[in-house]
Each structure stands twice: as C-alpha cells, then as structure tokens.
Design a protein around this motif. Structure first.
Motif, PDB file in Angstrom:
ATOM      1  N   PRO A 453       0.822  -1.202   0.000  1.00 45.18           N
ATOM      2  CA  PRO A 453       0.000   0.000   0.000  1.00 45.18           C
ATOM      3  C   PRO A 453       0.864   1.263   0.000  1.00 45.18           C
ATOM      4  O   PRO A 453       1.986   1.243   0.501  1.00 45.18           O
ATOM      5  N   LEU A 454       0.325   2.321  -0.544  1.00 39.60           N
ATOM      6  CA  LEU A 454       0.977   3.611  -0.486  1.00 39.60           C
ATOM      7  C   LEU A 454       0.693   4.158   0.917  1.00 39.60           C
ATOM      8  O   LEU A 454      -0.454   4.167   1.347  1.00 39.60           O
ATOM      9  N   PRO A 455       1.723   4.591   1.648  1.00 33.85           N
ATOM     10  CA  PRO A 455       1.449   5.049   3.016  1.00 33.85           C
ATOM     11  C   PRO A 455       0.703   6.385   3.016  1.00 33.85           C
ATOM     12  O   PRO A 455       0.666   7.074   2.000  1.00 33.85           O
ATOM     13  N   GLU A 456       0.137   6.695   4.159  1.00 32.00           N
ATOM     14  CA  GLU A 456      -0.578   7.975   4.273  1.00 32.00           C
ATOM     15  C   GLU A 456       0.301   9.004   4.959  1.00 32.00           C
ATOM     16  O   GLU A 456       1.201   8.662   5.709  1.00 32.00           O
ATOM     17  N   LYS A 457      -0.032  10.244   4.699  1.00 28.06           N
ATOM     18  CA  LYS A 457       0.669  11.338   5.367  1.00 28.06           C
ATOM     19  C   LYS A 457       0.538  11.153   6.879  1.00 28.06           C
ATOM     20  O   LYS A 457      -0.544  10.857   7.388  1.00 28.06           O
ATOM     21  N   GLY A 458       1.641  11.308   7.573  1.00 25.64           N
ATOM     22  CA  GLY A 458       1.610  11.165   9.026  1.00 25.64           C
ATOM     23  C   GLY A 458       1.967   9.769   9.493  1.00 25.64           C
ATOM     24  O   GLY A 458       2.317   9.559  10.645  1.00 25.64           O
ATOM     25  N   GLU A 459       1.886   8.787   8.583  1.00 22.51           N
ATOM     26  CA  GLU A 459       2.137   7.404   8.967  1.00 22.51           C
ATOM     27  C   GLU A 459       3.613   7.182   9.334  1.00 22.51           C
ATOM     28  O   GLU A 459       4.504   7.753   8.725  1.00 22.51           O
ATOM     29  N   ARG A 460       3.819   6.339  10.336  1.00 22.71           N
ATOM     30  CA  ARG A 460       5.192   5.976  10.713  1.00 22.71           C
ATOM     31  C   ARG A 460       5.572   4.713   9.951  1.00 22.71           C
ATOM     32  O   ARG A 460       4.798   3.754   9.929  1.00 22.71           O
ATOM     33  N   VAL A 461       6.720   4.731   9.335  1.00 23.66           N
ATOM     34  CA  VAL A 461       7.168   3.573   8.559  1.00 23.66           C
ATOM     35  C   VAL A 461       8.577   3.191   9.003  1.00 23.66           C
ATOM     36  O   VAL A 461       9.234   3.946   9.726  1.00 23.66           O
ATOM     37  N   VAL A 462       9.032   2.024   8.566  1.00 23.27           N
ATOM     38  CA  VAL A 462      10.393   1.592   8.878  1.00 23.27           C
ATOM     39  C   VAL A 462      11.291   2.014   7.725  1.00 23.27           C
ATOM     40  O   VAL A 462      11.076   1.603   6.582  1.00 23.27           O
ATOM     41  N   ALA A 463      12.282   2.855   8.011  1.00 27.39           N
ATOM     42  CA  ALA A 463      13.190   3.309   6.952  1.00 27.39           C
ATOM     43  C   ALA A 463      14.225   2.242   6.673  1.00 27.39           C
ATOM     44  O   ALA A 463      14.777   1.634   7.590  1.00 27.39           O
ATOM     45  N   LEU A 464      14.477   1.999   5.367  1.00 25.55           N
ATOM     46  CA  LEU A 464      15.400   0.944   4.954  1.00 25.55           C
ATOM     47  C   LEU A 464      16.590   1.530   4.198  1.00 25.55           C
ATOM     48  O   LEU A 464      16.483   2.584   3.558  1.00 25.55           O
ATOM     49  N   SER A 465      17.695   0.786   4.234  1.00 25.53           N
ATOM     50  CA  SER A 465      18.916   1.209   3.550  1.00 25.53           C
ATOM     51  C   SER A 465      18.891   0.744   2.093  1.00 25.53           C
ATOM     52  O   SER A 465      17.943   0.107   1.654  1.00 25.53           O
ATOM     53  N   ARG A 466      19.976   1.008   1.395  1.00 21.67           N
ATOM     54  CA  ARG A 466      20.116   0.542   0.004  1.00 21.67           C
ATOM     55  C   ARG A 466      20.080  -0.980  -0.088  1.00 21.67           C
ATOM     56  O   ARG A 466      19.780  -1.532  -1.122  1.00 21.67           O
ATOM     57  N   ASP A 467      20.428  -1.636   1.022  1.00 25.18           N
ATOM     58  CA  ASP A 467      20.402  -3.101   1.049  1.00 25.18           C
ATOM     59  C   ASP A 467      19.134  -3.645   1.682  1.00 25.18           C
ATOM     60  O   ASP A 467      19.052  -4.844   1.972  1.00 25.18           O
ATOM     61  N   GLY A 468      18.180  -2.783   1.920  1.00 26.49           N
ATOM     62  CA  GLY A 468      16.928  -3.246   2.509  1.00 26.49           C
ATOM     63  C   GLY A 468      17.014  -3.505   4.008  1.00 26.49           C
ATOM     64  O   GLY A 468      16.144  -4.148   4.577  1.00 26.49           O
ATOM     65  N   LYS A 469      18.099  -3.006   4.643  1.00 27.77           N
ATOM     66  CA  LYS A 469      18.236  -3.214   6.083  1.00 27.77           C
ATOM     67  C   LYS A 469      17.478  -2.125   6.841  1.00 27.77           C
ATOM     68  O   LYS A 469      17.465  -0.966   6.431  1.00 27.77           O
ATOM     69  N   GLN A 470      16.907  -2.527   7.964  1.00 22.18           N
ATOM     70  CA  GLN A 470      16.158  -1.583   8.781  1.00 22.18           C
ATOM     71  C   GLN A 470      17.118  -0.562   9.402  1.00 22.18           C
ATOM     72  O   GLN A 470      18.110  -0.927  10.012  1.00 22.18           O
ATOM     73  N   LEU A 471      16.810   0.751   9.228  1.00 19.28           N
ATOM     74  CA  LEU A 471      17.722   1.770   9.745  1.00 19.28           C
ATOM     75  C   LEU A 471      17.149   2.516  10.940  1.00 19.28           C
ATOM     76  O   LEU A 471      17.803   2.705  11.949  1.00 19.28           O
ATOM     77  N   CYS A 472      15.902   2.992  10.794  1.00 16.33           N
ATOM     78  CA  CYS A 472      15.314   3.816  11.842  1.00 16.33           C
ATOM     79  C   CYS A 472      13.820   3.948  11.547  1.00 16.33           C
ATOM     80  O   CYS A 472      13.334   3.428  10.555  1.00 16.33           O
ATOM     81  N   GLU A 473      13.122   4.667  12.417  1.00 12.14           N
ATOM     82  CA  GLU A 473      11.724   4.935  12.109  1.00 12.14           C
ATOM     83  C   GLU A 473      11.669   6.235  11.298  1.00 12.14           C
ATOM     84  O   GLU A 473      12.515   7.112  11.463  1.00 12.14           O
ATOM     85  N   ALA A 474      10.722   6.320  10.386  1.00 14.92           N
ATOM     86  CA  ALA A 474      10.564   7.546   9.612  1.00 14.92           C
ATOM     87  C   ALA A 474       9.092   7.915   9.603  1.00 14.92           C
ATOM     88  O   ALA A 474       8.229   7.047   9.773  1.00 14.92           O
TER      89      ALA A 474
END
Lengths: 599, 102
Positions: A453-474
């Motif tokens: 799904p396309l996220p909504e404005k305001g939604e918290r998502v998991v930020a990923l690196s170029r290798d798909g590794k979890q980096l931080c919350e965004a």
C-alpha cells in the motif's frame, strides 16, 4: 490464397514497427501473430523503458504496445492466433487456430520478427509444475493478473531476472532469493538496486541443483559453484518456495528463417544461432528481412529501431521512394543505443556481419552532492546505460546528459529547484531527494515508490537502507502521486540518515491490539496521539482504553510506552492516569447486598 | 485465490466471468484470459502427465514450448497458454501424446 506486399511474422515491438513504417508508405501489410493480442512481450512489461523520448523512454512497456498499435493504418491486416508453419519457395503456409485450418499467403517481402524463447536449463525435476520461465510468470502476473505462487526463487540475475523479481514484489509475492552462477550480477545496477533495497538476497556463484516436490514445486535446493561452475558439495541450501523462475537467457527463434534459406550463423554474443543480416536488416535472401530478438537477443528498444529500419528498407524497395535519410538516421540511433559497455557483446557479435561504429560518451560520475540544507536530487546512476529522461524532463535544464544518452548525468544544483520530476521520471528509480535539517533533529528523504500500500501522510514507517536493512523509524510527511504510478514519498528521518535511507517498509498493523477488552488497536492509539490526545486520561476518554473489564492492567503500561515513544518524553513526564475504585468490576447488586448486610 | 486484485501499476482488464469445465468440474474464468491463466488462477498447476507418468505444468506461456498441451473440447494437443477460454469450454488433462488421429 492471400496476396500481400509484406508479410510480417510476429506482432511484437520489431514486427509492429516494421509494419508501421511500411504501411505508412502505402505498403499492403499482413501481420500474423500466434498470440491472443498484438504487442508481443511488450504487453507484460510494466517497467518504464530506458532510452530517450524518441523511443518511449520512461513509458511502461504495455503502454508502448498500445501506442504502437494505434500507429497501424488501413494498409495493415492483422491475423491473431495464427502461426506461420512453413515458408516455401512460392508460398508461405499459415495455420489459423480459430478456424482450425491452414491457408497460403504469397508475399513479395517477408519480415521475420519471431522473437525468442526461454533458455531451458538442466537440473533435477526441472519438469515439475511450478518451474516456469521468468517470462511466463511475467505473462501470468502482468498480462492476466494471476500469481502462480507466493514465494519465488529466481534463477539468473540478468535484466529479466531482476525486473521480474521486482515485479513479483509489486504483485505482492515474496522473492526468497536471486541466484546467479557468475561472480557478478548480469543486469543493470539500477535494476539490482531496486530489488536489493527491498532486502531480496542475491546469491552469487550459486545455481539451482534441484526442484523439490511431488506433484508441484514445494522447494528448491541451491548450491554454490566453483570457478569452473561445478557444484561444491556440502554447500547446498534449501529454500521453501512454491515457484521457481528460470531467467537464464533467451534463444532466438530461427526456425522459419532457416527454412527460408537464410544463412544461420553461430554467434554466441547474440544468443547462439542467429540469421545473417546486413545493416538494413536484409538477410542473404533478397526479399527476407529480420528484426528484433531473432536477429540477436537485445532490448525491446533496439528491436523497435531494427523493425523500423526493416520496414523502411522494404518500403523503399517496393515504392522506389528514397528513404535513405530516414534509414541512416535510425542506423545512427542504433549505434548510439549500442555504444555503452552493456552492448559490448552485441557489438562484438554484430561485427561478424558488418563493421561497428563507436561513439564517445562521458564516464565521469558526478561527485558534487550539492549544498547541504537545500532540497535537491541525488542521482545514483553509475553505469553507462543509454538513457536520458532525467535531462529531458527537467523543467529548469539543471540536469545534463552530455554528448549522448550513454553518458552519466550531471546536475547543476544552482539551477535545480527541487521539483522532484526527475525522481518520478527516472526509469531506473535511481534518483532520490534529500534535505538536511528540514526540522531540528530531522532530515528529509524523498523516495520513488511503486508498491502497495501507499502510506498515508503522518504514517510511521520503517526506513530501509540501500540493502533493505532496517535503519530507523521515519514519518511520512507528504505523498505526491503521479499519473504514471511512480509516486514520491517524503520521509522525515532522524538527522544524519538522509544519506542512507533509500526505501521504507509500511508497518503491518492489522489486528495489532493494545487494549483487548475494548478492542483498541495500536494504529488507533497512534492516530489519536497525532490528533493531540497526549496523555493517558485523554486517551482513556477518547478511546475507552483502560475502561474495560481488566481496568487497564493489560494496556496501561503499553499505552504509556507508546505515548513516550511517540512524544519523545520519558515515562516520568507522562501522567500515568487516575486510580479509582473499584479496581475490578463489582456488581451494584453485590454492593447493595453488602450494604444491606451492614444494616 | 491467486488473482491479483490490487496492483500498484496495473488495472484489472475484465471482471466479466465465463464458466468452463476442468475434468468435468465447473470453474470460473475471466473473459479474455487464456485457459492456462484460468487454470492457474483456480489453483490447478498440473495440466497432465508425460509419457513417463510425470506431472506436467506449463513453462513459457507464449506458445513456444508446448509444455501446456491439453485436451480442449475433445481436441488433444491444444496449447492452452495461447488459447482464450470460452463459455462452456471443456478442458481435460492430457496423458502423454493422447490419442492423436493424424
């Protein structure tokens, strides 16, 4: 007996383009195609094409098929579900599946654009249902919207393997791994990055050893190979997958050309046995032309150019018009499209037929990443592939692809306004935008996104690196939708992460409950906090958390920690709520009984 | 169910359904799709058996490889990956080369 000036065998990109050019000059053309619709393999291509505007750069393959079909005029007759079964000296025999009858065609010229078939490879149980050519899976999922499995193993990392893996992710499937027998990935770096940032593992120097399953695929065994491509015992890995895609290459469909006395030569660089042809796509048989994958495995764009050259040359022979200028200009296009490092093999192969010309391009990558703090694109395009929509889409002329389309793009940050059009146009999804310190403690990253799904404005998502590794919350601060479906998602990330975050994962939050008594989910609580309900008592009144039968024993601690995380406050600073009797629900009846006991 | 109902790029082409029969069992297909696509969508991966008695699926989906030969309305050796499904069509698994009359 049907008579036609030109018979085109195969209605894919090459055949259609040949028919377009010839029919435009009044040549009576008949297209015969085996499939149920015109367009060949274009109809299942959902990615945007590389190249330049003249050849549909940044347009998705299935859209290109529609546009080509629209260019056919009244001189063209189309026969679908029709296979050309034989070419004889005087006639061509076709089989029409709908009427279940053969018929004969007499054609002054024939353009063979029969394409290629999947290269089948040998491993144990390779005949098991669930082992598919990668193109077959693409047909099923992108043409008919049917997904033949949930979890796939991709064998081969050429552009087809990489593209189909990405498209499987788009269709909602999982790609367990991409295995590649060589020591490096075969396809474009930008295609590789598209799957890597979703965390798809790439296993180099590995191949498939066997498919597992009785009636259909239930798994696959993959093994490491040595430098002679021999399996190394003891390195077997088992994958639980329900489908296996073979993307190990294509074989030109030369059968008709060969029976028509066209000279077939072995040119491994072009895909094996291929028909001889000259620069005008004419074979050694005067009135037989070829184009597209049949003449050498390449891209759909070069197939379209070859088809046009063939169509023009045929029209020139029939009508005696002078079309040499048009033909020469298309030949120059081919030289340009084949100038880059990825076409080295094709150039080497073609040099067996005619001399190859080279054009110069710039190999220098941009080192300047622009002024810190300005919203600006970062172009992560490091390979010389023939492509320039970043340049042509830029409204301020800030991006230049110097000399020709094979050069690496350069960006002038002074001229750039940060509009983001290049990000959404880039067929390789290789452009991002960043802005440092967009807020105290936060940077901004803009990523091109083509998933659901396309996220909504305001939604918290998991930020990923170029290798798909979890980096931080965004946090998603903006979603810009584009009609061609490459949408831009603006992410607010903690300071310092702008250079690393290149993707994100939507948090799966269905049925994640915090308060079981009142059935309140994590998502509802997070939304309420974002709306301004920032302490426990407010949340209790708004959502009824803690007002159920357990009296908050189950949810209170969770809610407080969610509040703490969301607001960036320590639990000490938060109001922990009021405590009133009864701490467990007590019936009025019991209370009354108790009171009467006292009396 | 193996149909993709939502896709980030593609729109569904047809939602009109037709009925066809697989081994006598009534199944639903979408108008315009091939027999092979309809079978896979209905969870059927085994299209027949080889001469050696091994299960057969399909491989290329574009009419080139002939892995998908089935018996359609009594006619053996039909390449179902390039045959559009039709209302009332009877599709059966094919065993080996079937009974071909040349």
């Amino acid at each position: 007996m049907v008579r036609t000036q030109l018979l085109v065998v195969g209605g894919g990109p090459a055949g259609l383009c040949g028919a377009i050019e010839a029919s435009r000059r009044g040549v009576e053309t008949l297209i015969a195609d085996e499939g149920v619709e015109l367009g060949g393999q274009l109809v299942k291509q959902t990615h945007k094409f590389f190249g330049h505007e003249g050849f549909f750069a940044s347009v998705r393959g299935f859209e290109i098929a529609k546009r080509l079909k629209d260019q056919l005029n009244e001189h063209v007759k189309i026969m679908l579900q029709t296979t050309v079964v034989g070419i004889y000296e005087d006639v061509v025999v076709l089989y029409d599946r709908q009427s279940d009858a053969t018929f004969e065609v007499q054609a002054d010229y024939i353009l063979l654009a029969t394409g290629a078939s999947e290269r089948f490879i040998q491993f144990e149980n390779n005949d098991l249902p669930g082992v598919y050519g990668a193109g077959a899976v693409q047909t099923l999922m992108n043409q008919f919207m049917v997904l033949p499995g949930k979890r796939f193993l991709m064998v081969g990392s050429g552009n087809i393997g990489l593209i189909v893996s990405y498209q499987l992710l788009q269709a909602g499937a999982e790609v367990a791994a991409i295995v590649e027998i060589a020591d490096k990935v075969g396809g474009y770096d930008v295609h590789l990055r598209k799957v890597k940032r979703f965390g798809v593992p790439i296993l180099l120097r590995h191949t498939i050893e066997k498919a597992l399953g009785k009636e259909r695929v239930t798994g696959a065994v993959v093994v490491q190979v040595d430098e002679n491509f021999q399996p190394i015992e003891g390195t077997e890995k088992e994958f639980a997958v329900d489908a296996i895609c073979i993307a190990t290459g294509l074989v030109p469909s030369v059968e008709l050309a060969a029976m028509a006395n066209v000279k077939i030569e072995y040119v491994p660089e072009l895909g094996g046995f291929v028909p001889y042809r000259d620069q005008n796509m004419r074979t050694n048989v005067e009135n037989i032309f070829i184009a597209g994958d049949l003449s050498g495995i390449e891209e759909a764009t070069t197939a379209m150019i070859e088809g046009r050259i063939a169509g023009l040359t045929i029209a020139q022979s029939i009508t005696k018009m002078d079309l040499s200028k048009e033909i020469e200009s298309l030949q120059n296009e081919l030289v340009e499209f084949r100038a880059g490092p990825f076409s080295e093999k094709v150039r080497k192969g073609l040099s067996k037929f005619f001399p190859q010309r080279l054009v110069e391009y710039s190999r220098e990558p941009q080192t300047d990443t622009g002024p810190i703090g300005k919203l600006r694109p970062i172009i992560e395009c490091y390979e010389n592939i023939p492509c320039n929509p970043c340049q042509t889409s830029c409204p301020t002329g800030a991006i230049e692809v110097p000399k020709n389309i094979n050069s690496l793009p350069r960006i002038d940050y002074e001229k750039c306004t940060g509009c983001g059009i290049c990000v959404s146009k880039c067929p390789g999804l290789a452009i991002f935008m960043v802005q440092e310190n967009v807020e105290q403690g936060f940077d901004l990253v803009v990523v091109p996104y083509e998933m659901l799904p396309l996220p909504e404005k305001g939604e918290r998502v998991v930020a990923l690196s170029r290798d798909g590794k979890q980096l931080c919350e965004a946090q998603v601060v903006k979603v810009v939708r584009f009609p061609h479906m490459t949408n831009l998602v603006h992410l607010k990330v903690p300071s310092g992460f702008a250079t690393q975050v290149r993707n994100f994962r939507v948090k799966k939050r269905e049925n994640v409950f915090v308060c079981k008594c009142e059935e309140v989910t994590l998502e509802e609580i997070e939304k309420a906090i974002d709306l301004g309900f920032t302490d426990y008592e407010e949340l209790r009144r708004y959502l009824r958390i803690g007002m159920g039968m357990c009296g908050g024993r189950t949810c209170r601690a969770s809610v407080l920690s969610i509040l703490s995380r969301r607001l960036g406050k320590s639990p000490e600073e938060l109001l922990k709520g009021h405590f009133r009797p009864p701490i467990m629900p007590t019936k009025f009846e019991s209370i009354l009984r108790g009171e009467s006991n006292e009396v | 169910m193996r149909r993709i109902l939502e896709h980030p790029i593609l729109k569904r082409r047809s939602t009109r359904t037709v009925k066809f029969y697989f081994e006598g069992k009534e199944l639903e297909a979408l108008e315009g799709e091939t027999v092979a696509a309809a079978l896979i969508a209905n969870g059927i991966d085994v299209f027949g058996e080889t001469e050696r008695g091994r299960p057969k699926g399909f491989f290329c989906a574009i009419g080139k490889c002939s892995s998908c030969l089935m018996i359609v309305d009594g006619e053996p050796n039909v390449r179902v990956c390039i045959t559009p499904v039709k209302e009332g069509m009877k599709v059966q698994r094919q065993f080996g080369r079937s009974d071909v009359s040349w």
